[in-house]
Enzyme design. Sequence first.
Site, PDB file in Angstrom:
ATOM      1  N   CYS A  65      38.960  31.953  38.898  1.00  0.00           N
ATOM      2  CA  CYS A  65      39.210  33.972  40.079  1.00  0.00           C
ATOM      3  C   CYS A  65      39.595  34.576  39.003  1.00  0.00           C
ATOM      4  O   CYS A  65      40.614  34.371  38.713  1.00  0.00           O
ATOM      5  CB  CYS A  65      40.341  33.280  40.742  1.00  0.00           C
ATOM      6  SG  CYS A  65      40.455  32.470  42.478  1.00  0.00           S
ATOM      7  N   GLU A 112      41.965  42.251  48.661  1.00  0.00           N
ATOM      8  CA  GLU A 112      40.344  41.895  48.037  1.00  0.00           C
ATOM      9  C   GLU A 112      38.871  41.809  48.579  1.00  0.00           C
ATOM     10  O   GLU A 112      39.198  41.380  49.622  1.00  0.00           O
ATOM     11  CB  GLU A 112      40.860  40.270  46.969  1.00  0.00           C
ATOM     12  CG  GLU A 112      42.019  40.293  46.094  1.00  0.00           C
ATOM     13  CD  GLU A 112      41.733  39.184  45.027  1.00  0.00           C
ATOM     14  OE1 GLU A 112      41.676  39.607  43.742  1.00  0.00           O
ATOM     15  OE2 GLU A 112      41.102  38.376  45.462  1.00  0.00           O
TER      16      GLU A 112
HETATM   17  C1  LIG Z   1      43.307  35.690  43.708  1.00  0.00           C
HETATM   18  C2  LIG Z   1      42.248  36.129  43.484  1.00  0.00           C
HETATM   19  C3  LIG Z   1      40.757  36.099  44.507  1.00  0.00           C
HETATM   20  C4  LIG Z   1      41.649  36.596  41.913  1.00  0.00           C
HETATM   21  C5  LIG Z   1      42.030  37.136  40.868  1.00  0.00           C
HETATM   22  O1  LIG Z   1      41.579  36.003  40.414  1.00  0.00           O
HETATM   23  P1  LIG Z   1      43.794  35.871  39.590  1.00  0.00           P
HETATM   24  O2  LIG Z   1      44.661  35.835  40.177  1.00  0.00           O
HETATM   25  O3  LIG Z   1      43.184  34.596  38.094  1.00  0.00           O
HETATM   26  O4  LIG Z   1      42.987  36.617  37.713  1.00  0.00           O
HETATM   27  P2  LIG Z   1      42.964  36.778  37.272  1.00  0.00           P
HETATM   28  O5  LIG Z   1      44.598  36.448  36.347  1.00  0.00           O
HETATM   29  O6  LIG Z   1      42.184  35.362  36.085  1.00  0.00           O
HETATM   30  O7  LIG Z   1      42.412  38.309  36.349  1.00  0.00           O
HETATM   31 MG   LIG Z   2      42.107  33.500  37.312  1.00  0.00          MG
HETATM   32 MN   LIG Z   3      43.260  41.078  43.256  1.00  0.00          MN
END
Ligand SMILES: C=C(C)CCOP(=O)(O)OP(=O)(O)O
Ligand SMILES: [Mg+2]
Ligand SMILES: [Mn+2]
Length: 170
Positions: A65, A112
């Site tokens: 993610c 989101e």
């Molecule tokens: C929660 C979701 C679906 C998106 C954010 O993912 P992350 O929290 O892993 O984001 P990064 O730190 O990897 O950018």
């Molecule tokens: Mg991530």
């Molecule tokens: Mn986010």
Amino acid sequence: MEDQLIVVNEKDEIVGYGEKMPIHKEGLLHRAFSIFVLNDKNELLLQQRALHKYHSAGLWANTCCSHPIKGEDQEITIHRRLQEEMGFDCHLEKIFDFIYKTEFGNGLTEYEFDHVYLGRYNNDPIPNPDEVASFKWIHIDDIKNDMNNNPDQYAYWTKFAIDKFLAKIK
Ligand SMILES: C=C(C)CCOP(=O)(O)OP(=O)(O)O
Ligand SMILES: [Mg+2]
Ligand SMILES: [Mn+2]
């Protein structure tokens, strides 16, 4: 300059940009993506988030993610982050999107517009310890049971999206 995340409305239209921490502190709706990778045995690849992540640390989530950023095509970002977090890349297909909001209790909120992608890959990942503590493959017929038995071990958005994901791949 720090990466600029994309602030959107409920139709996913861009309404602004901002840095990661302020956006999650203010709880602004922003664009995100969630990658779900399956192997040929119909096992889903889960990642355990690193213990120092800003939220949901140590929890089990879908394969990868992150957030699209200003100035980089989303098609590039999804593959870049899959490589950075899990040490591999594969073809990715957009399958659906959803909006969710949750407060973590540490002053951060995820709100989101999440674009969900499906990938197929048959080897074990080589997770990046800066992002990922561990990984496991779990069969799609077992995932709901495991989530129901261990709800505190799963990230909110993975639980939120799982029914729609399972329906889409059937
Ligand atoms: C929660 C979701 C679906 C998106 C954010 O993912 P992350 O929290 O892993 O984001 P990064 O730190 O990897 O950018
Ligand atoms: Mg991530
Ligand atoms: Mn986010």
